[in-house]
Design an enzyme around this catalytic site. Structure first.
Site, PDB file in Angstrom:
ATOM      1  N   SER A  22       0.875  -1.255   0.066  1.00  0.00           N
ATOM      2  CA  SER A  22       0.105   0.178   0.003  1.00  0.00           C
ATOM      3  C   SER A  22       0.903   1.229   0.073  1.00  0.00           C
ATOM      4  CB  SER A  22      -1.003  -0.047   1.269  1.00  0.00           C
ATOM      5  OG  SER A  22      -1.810  -1.164   1.357  1.00  0.00           O
ATOM      6  N   SER A 167     -13.468   1.068   3.128  1.00  0.00           N
ATOM      7  CA  SER A 167     -12.720   1.026   2.060  1.00  0.00           C
ATOM      8  C   SER A 167     -11.515   1.957   1.922  1.00  0.00           C
ATOM      9  CB  SER A 167     -13.258   0.760   0.805  1.00  0.00           C
ATOM     10  OG  SER A 167     -12.144   0.884  -0.285  1.00  0.00           O
ATOM     11  N   ASP A 315      -6.874  -8.077   4.761  1.00  0.00           N
ATOM     12  CA  ASP A 315      -6.154  -9.028   3.830  1.00  0.00           C
ATOM     13  C   ASP A 315      -5.536 -10.066   4.352  1.00  0.00           C
ATOM     14  OD1 ASP A 315      -6.523  -7.048   1.915  1.00  0.00           O
ATOM     15  OD2 ASP A 315      -4.720  -6.206   2.029  1.00  0.00           O
ATOM     16  N   LYS A 342     -12.251  -9.913  -3.472  1.00  0.00           N
ATOM     17  CA  LYS A 342     -10.883  -9.355  -3.636  1.00  0.00           C
ATOM     18  C   LYS A 342     -10.198 -10.089  -4.741  1.00  0.00           C
ATOM     19  CE  LYS A 342     -10.690  -6.940   0.285  1.00  0.00           C
ATOM     20  NZ  LYS A 342     -10.480  -5.547   0.234  1.00  0.00           N
TER      21      LYS A 342
HETATM   22  O1  SPQ Z   1      -4.624  -3.867  -4.644  1.00  0.00           O
HETATM   23  P1  SPQ Z   1      -5.676  -5.250  -4.451  1.00  0.00           P
HETATM   24  O2  SPQ Z   1      -5.386  -6.068  -5.471  1.00  0.00           O
HETATM   25  O3  SPQ Z   1      -6.924  -4.638  -3.992  1.00  0.00           O
HETATM   26  O4  SPQ Z   1      -4.921  -5.886  -2.897  1.00  0.00           O
HETATM   27  C1  SPQ Z   1      -5.679  -6.368  -1.666  1.00  0.00           C
HETATM   28  C2  SPQ Z   1      -4.440  -7.368  -1.246  1.00  0.00           C
HETATM   29  O5  SPQ Z   1      -5.062  -8.305  -0.807  1.00  0.00           O
HETATM   30  O6  SPQ Z   1      -3.322  -7.064  -1.575  1.00  0.00           O
HETATM   31  C3  SPQ Z   1      -6.886  -6.668  -1.790  1.00  0.00           C
HETATM   32  F1  SPQ Z   1      -7.159  -7.727  -2.604  1.00  0.00           F
HETATM   33  O7  SPQ Z   1      -5.060  -5.127  -0.934  1.00  0.00           O
HETATM   34  C4  SPQ Z   1      -5.896  -3.756  -0.709  1.00  0.00           C
HETATM   35  C5  SPQ Z   1      -6.895  -3.966   0.741  1.00  0.00           C
HETATM   36  O8  SPQ Z   1      -7.496  -4.959   0.547  1.00  0.00           O
HETATM   37  C6  SPQ Z   1      -5.009  -2.850  -0.520  1.00  0.00           C
HETATM   38  C7  SPQ Z   1      -5.677  -1.691   0.042  1.00  0.00           C
HETATM   39  C8  SPQ Z   1      -5.076  -0.243  -0.184  1.00  0.00           C
HETATM   40  O9  SPQ Z   1      -3.835  -0.092  -0.428  1.00  0.00           O
HETATM   41  O10 SPQ Z   1      -5.432   0.740   0.098  1.00  0.00           O
HETATM   42  C9  SPQ Z   1      -6.760  -1.598   0.840  1.00  0.00           C
HETATM   43  C10 SPQ Z   1      -7.542  -2.811   0.880  1.00  0.00           C
HETATM   44  O11 SPQ Z   1      -8.714  -2.649   0.068  1.00  0.00           O
HETATM   45  P2  SPQ Z   1     -10.146  -2.090   0.198  1.00  0.00           P
HETATM   46  O12 SPQ Z   1     -10.997  -2.568  -0.810  1.00  0.00           O
HETATM   47  O13 SPQ Z   1     -10.540  -2.568   1.766  1.00  0.00           O
HETATM   48  O14 SPQ Z   1      -9.835  -0.525   0.261  1.00  0.00           O
END
Ligand code: SPQ
Length: 436
Positions: A22, A167, A315, A342
């Site tokens: 992130s 989120s 995650d 996800k």
């Molecule tokens: O980038 P991506 O594919 O969505 O990755 C994931 C992961 O498991 O690596 C989710 F599948 O992480 C997200 C996390 O779930 C990364 C993130 C961020 O960097 O802001 C936030 C989370 O997602 P969300 O939908 O809860 O905001």
């Protein structure tokens, strides 16, 4: 590619997992829009963050590296990006697509964002809806799925947005668009989510106002380049926290892990389950708290995971389900419906895999109920499917530590999106893992 993990073993030594995904994404985004040169260390050289880097290179930003986690970004300023002249492919990365949607909505050119098969099935309405309220024009494929066609107008309106789901990606998308809006843009979250965007905005000199569950920024302003030290990713460290907890005679220290309180749900949940985790040498690095984490084997017990911890460990649930399978008694997870959207449906896919390994794991609409095997229990062996999801592949690798025979995991290429070098580092820590 597949993983073959022989059963048994214990974990020991000191290891440092790769940089936080992130934070790595955001370092490129803010570095590119800043005035001056941003130097990043500890950058995650995984496919997801590399895709974010390539996107900005395609829009004319000079970026050197990565070399041993070092990246140098020559910022072009808030209005310095150039039209890329082709669609921008972000591969498997939801973070890239959702954050870039906000950032690109504020540009004066049109652009298309595409992704791989998995990303093309993920919901994007959650970002296109608030962006439309800001005056952005974003077309999607049927059902609000990628690709996204963003028609740049350069002029956005500030909004007050109450997010329907917890989120960080939606919050960050609106804040990034808010940088290109006149006036104050505010986002209210139903529960706390990771705050790396807010912290990094502050580090780059853009004032951020935080009031309870609402965060606001005001445009226009400028970003000033700064140096960023990316800590090790707690989401990657989580695999070893669970592994050392469930494997007998383990004692491992995970170095320089980011312990931002919006990410430490995994530590709180494991401690509620009776894990033996110690945070050593706490310090602050570039606006983010960091610590070394020592983990020793412990007999875990089943719990009802408090719902307020779910977004703070979102995650980590694939590997937490493995911990629950090894615990004494029942574990209940509720309020985790976000897991269904996800890289895979992480509730269904984990329940299927655990059932294949002989665990009583019952999926529910928003979580799972797992009957733990207890201190002397063993998971079964055999083949499980990762459904091309990196976190599923790594979670089932750890399950082999308490299995009756080898576990084979299919479709593991995707582990490179977040954890390059996973096999080698796991071998060093004590896992009998090979790839074929
Ligand atoms: O980038 P991506 O594919 O969505 O990755 C994931 C992961 O498991 O690596 C989710 F599948 O992480 C997200 C996390 O779930 C990364 C993130 C961020 O960097 O802001 C936030 C989370 O997602 P969300 O939908 O809860 O905001």
């Amino acid at each position: 590619m597949k993983f073959i993990v022989n059963n048994g073993g214990s974990l020991s030594g000191n290891i440092r997992v790769p940089g936080d995904k992130s934070i790595s994404h955001r370092s490129i985004m803010f570095g590119a829009l800043a005035e001056g040169v941003t130097r990043v260390t500890g950058f995650l050289e995984g496919e997801d963050s590399l895709n974010t880097m390539r996107v900005f290179q395609a829009m004319g930003v000079e970026i050197e590296g990565p070399e041993d986690g070092r990246v140098v970004i020559h910022g072009v300023g808030m209005r310095g990006l150039q039209a890329p002249g082709r669609a921008l492919d972000v591969g498997n990365s939801g973070t890239s697509m959702r954050l870039l949607a906000g950032l690109l909505a504020g540009q004066e050119f049109d652009v298309e964002l595409t992704g791989d098969n998995s990303l093309s099935k993920r919901p994007m309405k959650r970002v296109t809806e608030p962006l439309a309220r800001m005056g952005a024009k974003v077309d999607t494929a049927e059902g609000g799925r990628p690709p996204l066609r963003i028609h740049g107008s350069g002029a956005l309106q500030a909004i007050q947005y109450a997010m329907p789901m917890a989120s960080a990606q939606v919050k960050s998308c609106v804040l990034l668009a808010g940088m290109y809006a006149q006036g104050k843009t505010c986002v209210t979250e139903p529960a706390p989510t990771r705050d790396h965007t807010e912290r990094m905005l502050t580090a780059f000199g853009w004032p951020v106002e935080k009031n309870g569950d609402t965060v606001c920024i005001e445009g226009p302003a400028k970003l000033r380049a700064c140096d960023i030290d990316v800590p090790a990713d707690i989401s990657s460290a989580a695999f070893f926290m669970v592994a050392a907890s469930i494997a007998p005679d383990s004692d491992i220290t995970l170095e320089h892990v980011g312990v931002n309180p919006t990410r430490t749900g995994i530590i709180d949940i494991l401690q509620l389950m009776g894990a033996n985790l110690e945070l050593l040498n706490p310090r602050e690095v570039g606006g983010e708290p960091v610590a070394d984490i020592r983990v020793r084997s412990a007999q875990l017990k089943g719990i009802h995971v408090p719902e307020e911890l779910v977004p703070l460990a979102i995650d980590e649930f694939p590997v937490l389900f493995v911990a629950a399978a090894c615990a004494e008694g029942e574990t209940v997870v509720t309020g985790a419906e976000e897991l269904r959207v996800k890289e895979s449906d992480r509730i269904q896919v984990m329940a299927d895999g655990l059932q294949t390994l002989g665990v009583d794991a019952r999926p529910t609409a928003d979580g799972m109920v797992i009957q733990g095997l207890g201190a002397n229990g063993c998971l079964g062996s055999g083949g499980v499917l990762s459904h091309d999801d990196h976190r599923i592949a790594m979670a089932f690798s750890m399950a082999a530590l308490r299995a009756s025979g080898a576990i084979e995991i299919d479709d593991t290429d995707n582990v490179n999106t977040s954890f390059p070098g996973f096999v080698e580092l796991s071998q060093r820590a004590g896992l009998a893992i090979a790839q074929a």
